[in-house]
Design a protein around this motif. Sequence first.
Motif, PDB file in Angstrom:
ATOM      1  N   GLN A 124       0.837  -1.210   0.000  1.00  9.91           N
ATOM      2  CA  GLN A 124       0.000   0.000   0.000  1.00  9.91           C
ATOM      3  C   GLN A 124       0.872   1.262   0.000  1.00  9.91           C
ATOM      4  O   GLN A 124       0.629   2.205  -0.764  1.00  9.91           O
ATOM      5  CB  GLN A 124      -0.922  -0.006   1.225  1.00  9.91           C
ATOM      6  N   LEU A 125       1.894   1.273   0.839  1.00 10.14           N
ATOM      7  CA  LEU A 125       2.738   2.470   0.911  1.00 10.14           C
ATOM      8  C   LEU A 125       3.564   2.659  -0.357  1.00 10.14           C
ATOM      9  O   LEU A 125       3.849   3.787  -0.763  1.00 10.14           O
ATOM     10  CB  LEU A 125       3.623   2.422   2.162  1.00 10.14           C
ATOM     11  N   GLU A 126       3.929   1.558  -0.997  1.00 13.72           N
ATOM     12  CA  GLU A 126       4.634   1.682  -2.288  1.00 13.72           C
ATOM     13  C   GLU A 126       3.720   2.367  -3.309  1.00 13.72           C
ATOM     14  O   GLU A 126       4.155   3.247  -4.064  1.00 13.72           O
ATOM     15  CB  GLU A 126       5.061   0.294  -2.791  1.00 13.72           C
ATOM     16  N   HIS A 127       2.457   1.991  -3.285  1.00  9.49           N
ATOM     17  CA  HIS A 127       1.525   2.648  -4.203  1.00  9.49           C
ATOM     18  C   HIS A 127       1.327   4.119  -3.855  1.00  9.49           C
ATOM     19  O   HIS A 127       1.196   4.963  -4.731  1.00  9.49           O
ATOM     20  CB  HIS A 127       0.172   1.910  -4.205  1.00  9.49           C
ATOM     21  N   LEU A 128       1.334   4.403  -2.573  1.00  7.76           N
ATOM     22  CA  LEU A 128       1.162   5.797  -2.155  1.00  7.76           C
ATOM     23  C   LEU A 128       2.337   6.649  -2.629  1.00  7.76           C
ATOM     24  O   LEU A 128       2.154   7.760  -3.157  1.00  7.76           O
ATOM     25  CB  LEU A 128       1.037   5.868  -0.623  1.00  7.76           C
ATOM     26  N   VAL A 129       3.547   6.138  -2.449  1.00  8.74           N
ATOM     27  CA  VAL A 129       4.746   6.874  -2.861  1.00  8.74           C
ATOM     28  C   VAL A 129       4.759   7.043  -4.391  1.00  8.74           C
ATOM     29  O   VAL A 129       5.062   8.129  -4.910  1.00  8.74           O
ATOM     30  CB  VAL A 129       6.029   6.166  -2.372  1.00  8.74           C
ATOM     31  N   GLU A 130       4.385   6.002  -5.072  1.00  8.53           N
ATOM     32  CA  GLU A 130       4.329   6.064  -6.538  1.00  8.53           C
ATOM     33  C   GLU A 130       3.321   7.133  -6.986  1.00  8.53           C
ATOM     34  O   GLU A 130       3.593   7.944  -7.880  1.00  8.53           O
ATOM     35  CB  GLU A 130       3.928   4.691  -7.088  1.00  8.53           C
ATOM     36  N   PHE A 131       2.175   7.141  -6.326  1.00 10.58           N
ATOM     37  CA  PHE A 131       1.118   8.109  -6.629  1.00 10.58           C
ATOM     38  C   PHE A 131       1.607   9.543  -6.390  1.00 10.58           C
ATOM     39  O   PHE A 131       1.420  10.439  -7.212  1.00 10.58           O
ATOM     40  CB  PHE A 131      -0.097   7.785  -5.740  1.00 10.58           C
ATOM     41  N   ALA A 132       2.303   9.735  -5.262  1.00  9.28           N
ATOM     42  CA  ALA A 132       2.835  11.060  -4.950  1.00  9.28           C
ATOM     43  C   ALA A 132       3.877  11.477  -5.986  1.00  9.28           C
ATOM     44  O   ALA A 132       3.890  12.623  -6.458  1.00  9.28           O
ATOM     45  CB  ALA A 132       3.448  11.063  -3.549  1.00  9.28           C
ATOM     46  N   ARG A 133       4.730  10.557  -6.376  1.00  9.75           N
ATOM     47  CA  ARG A 133       5.777  10.878  -7.362  1.00  9.75           C
ATOM     48  C   ARG A 133       5.174  11.204  -8.715  1.00  9.75           C
ATOM     49  O   ARG A 133       5.625  12.140  -9.390  1.00  9.75           O
ATOM     50  CB  ARG A 133       6.780   9.729  -7.483  1.00  9.75           C
ATOM     51  N   ASP A 134       4.152  10.443  -9.101  1.00  3.81           N
ATOM     52  CA  ASP A 134       3.515  10.711 -10.386  1.00  3.81           C
ATOM     53  C   ASP A 134       2.894  12.109 -10.409  1.00  3.81           C
ATOM     54  O   ASP A 134       2.887  12.779 -11.437  1.00  3.81           O
ATOM     55  CB  ASP A 134       2.415   9.670 -10.663  1.00  3.81           C
ATOM     56  N   ASN A 135       2.350  12.519  -9.257  1.00  2.00           N
ATOM     57  CA  ASN A 135       1.647  13.799  -9.206  1.00  2.00           C
ATOM     58  C   ASN A 135       2.515  14.956  -8.738  1.00  2.00           C
ATOM     59  O   ASN A 135       2.070  16.105  -8.753  1.00  2.00           O
ATOM     60  CB  ASN A 135       0.439  13.688  -8.267  1.00  2.00           C
ATOM     61  N   GLY A 136       3.720  14.649  -8.266  1.00  2.00           N
ATOM     62  CA  GLY A 136       4.558  15.721  -7.706  1.00  2.00           C
ATOM     63  C   GLY A 136       4.053  16.211  -6.370  1.00  2.00           C
ATOM     64  O   GLY A 136       4.269  17.366  -5.992  1.00  2.00           O
TER      65      GLY A 136
END
Lengths: 442, 442
Positions: free
Chosen positions: A232-244
Amino acid sequence: MYLSTYSTMSCKFTLQPQMVQASLIVQKEGVGYCTKVPRNVNMAKLRNGYLFPEISVREFQHLEKYPNAKLISLGIGDTTEPLPDNIALSMANYAHGLSTAEGYSGYGAEQGNKALRKAIAETLYKHVPVKDTEVFVSDGAQCDITRVMLLLGSNLTIAVQDPSFPAYIDSSVIIGQAGDFGDEVGKYYNIEYMKCGPENNFFPDLTSTSKTDIIFFCSPNNPTGHAATRNQLEHLVEFARDNGSIIIFDSAYAGYITDDSPRSIFEIPGAREVAIEISSFSKFSGFTGVRLGWTVVPEELLFSNGFPVINDFNRIMCTCFNGASNIAQVGGLASLSPEGFQAVRSLIDYYKENAKILINTFNSFGVKVYGGTNAPYVWAHFPGRKSWDVFAEILDKTHITTVPGSGFGPGGEEYLRISAFGHRESILEASKRLKNLFSKAE
Amino acid sequence: MYLSTYSTMSCKFTLQPQMVQASLIVQKEGVGYCTKVPRNVNMAKLRNGYLFPEISVREFQHLEKYPNAKLISLGIGDTTEPLPDNIALSMANYAHGLSTAEGYSGYGAEQGNKALRKAIAETLYKHVPVKDTEVFVSDGAQCDITRVMLLLGSNLTIAVQDPSFPAYIDSSVIIGQAGDFGDEVGKYYNIEYMKCGPENNFFPDLTSTSKTDIIFFCSPNNPTGHAATRNQLEHLVEFARDNGSIIIFDSAYAGYITDDSPRSIFEIPGAREVAIEISSFSKFSGFTGVRLGWTVVPEELLFSNGFPVINDFNRIMCTCFNGASNIAQVGGLASLSPEGFQAVRSLIDYYKENAKILINTFNSFGVKVYGGTNAPYVWAHFPGRKSWDVFAEILDKTHITTVPGSGFGPGGEEYLRISAFGHRESILEASKRLKNLFSKAE
């Protein structure tokens, strides 16, 4: 003399009912002198009282109605067990030493004592890439939430888990990020509420989550008690990186994790460029009253113009804060010594045993509960019922305070948060009373 | 796995030189991942480093140049003498008691412990109309300055004494009230600078002062050491009432007043409807490291719409703060006991004796000084000279740090603030070195 020259500026005023230390200031009306300073529009947007003082008021009113009731508080998550001796003693010795020439010290570094920053980095982030210079010691996580908001300013959009700890939204309202409150939806218009419930394993559906500048994320979560999985946290970090986006990760309950859920967002690769972590000694060392916390701001976290966030946070700490109490910092350091750390772990185990008793209690009469295994909170579901109603019923019939889930956002409706902080005998007594109430009800 | 999906958001960044614990983070440039979160425009408007960390950096650099120098710091106003024994002992006993079932306590009231609020009201505001419920205990005056700014919001105009303690202006910049900085005038455009120097007995010409929503006023003043007279404060209150302004009165040094200058703005009739008072145990009890202060918000203080300021401040304290350390609060209470109060007065007398030595020193070689009689600061005038130059000369030739007056605003140019906090032998040694330097110079 000069009193006679007063301009006769007068206005009609109404004192709102307001909670001060579990007592109500009675509503007053009158005519008096008003300044010409307008009330801050952001403050006017805050809804009612802050949740926890409101619950204190309910407790107070309950005790007025039932003066002989033996109230058990499973409401505010407040530690109850004595500090380990070596931690208390370290603070006592330091405090007494302040009366000696060798032991006295004045202002410390605004960022915290070097030894404590180092101990936090080396003990709590042992296998995690966090440097001591990235650790800023504070007087608690709640205060740092506001300081991070001050750092970031008002022209940002934010997302929060729904339900979530109210200070995220309230501090965003105060800084001016939240917009107006929509009564019909129970939400602030400019805040993205990320629904987290059992239906999605307490992790938001990111495909339908709007991009925001800031994402508040608390794990283990207050109030649901859910510790986010590594995936879940990997997806959260990925989501944040994609969106800046910047994640503000609240790990105040990380000490309660016993499975392999990450204890820090910085266990996730790529997080150092998109996250700030706020944490606390409150529930870890029983320091709710002593007041000590910390925030990690990685050097790699940059604003869109390339300016390092750590530089601005350092400035905030130097200008708006002046260091945590030197006595509390000594206690924090003692908590991280091998002896202190072990003692603190026993304390945590004690509260987790309480949580287990509460889980079993609710299960015994068929109320479904979540959390409680990686967190000191149990999240109980009462389908089809308003959480304030269940709160009121339990308080009235068993003299136990809990926290209505809707106090944490619309996603908390139908739920209660039950705190596992308490003396064992209180937890056992609460268990008995709850069984008595709910077994009868069936 | 998910790492490969990273968007390749990269940007050019420049790490600014920034002070962290008296060491410089070296300026770096590179290309890295940047978030899309813009830097807070208010933070970008802050000038350089915060004054006191900047002075720490100068001290640090000086010691690199002269590793054997016996540096004497008369710079940062930091208490140096041990705490009175009964105060330290009260904190030690309380801290040790936290390891017992009877002695443990968790969260206290956000507004502070009732007993301490009562003691502050009854001891420090004995003949002044201040109720205990109007006293909010904090972790220090500097933190409360920011919290008051949060309460008031960004759409206000402010006035400050010039020179003044930098946290007023800096916290106003952070909250967004200050506007841009004009290099040519050395001022923020939206701030009203009220010149306070010997030419006006350190009190602004109010006939030429623009009306603002907020007036920061510090007495005894930091840095000038001037305690405003009753007549001056009566004029200030009258001015605020005429304009509908709110005075934020900083009385952190009130304990140093020995003549009949008011120790509180609330000694002035009419002040309860136009003033907030921020104060501190830091310089009163030697609590710079222990961290304890308070703020008084009178019930009669109303916004233009009649809403009581105290209600919003209470909300700020409950949402953005979580109470001062319980150990520090016990120390505060001990400072206000008859025994503690007497001991604290002796401490203050000690620092005031230091101030007398410094006044005599500067007088001996003809440098005109102000302050020092009702305050722990001496304000020395060097006509025609840049204050940073005098600072640098004294540091270089005598290994003594002071504070350049211009760090407190353009009105502080040509002045140095000399702190009277220090061990007596350091003050005497500093006196010798200064006499040596300035007598030679003539």
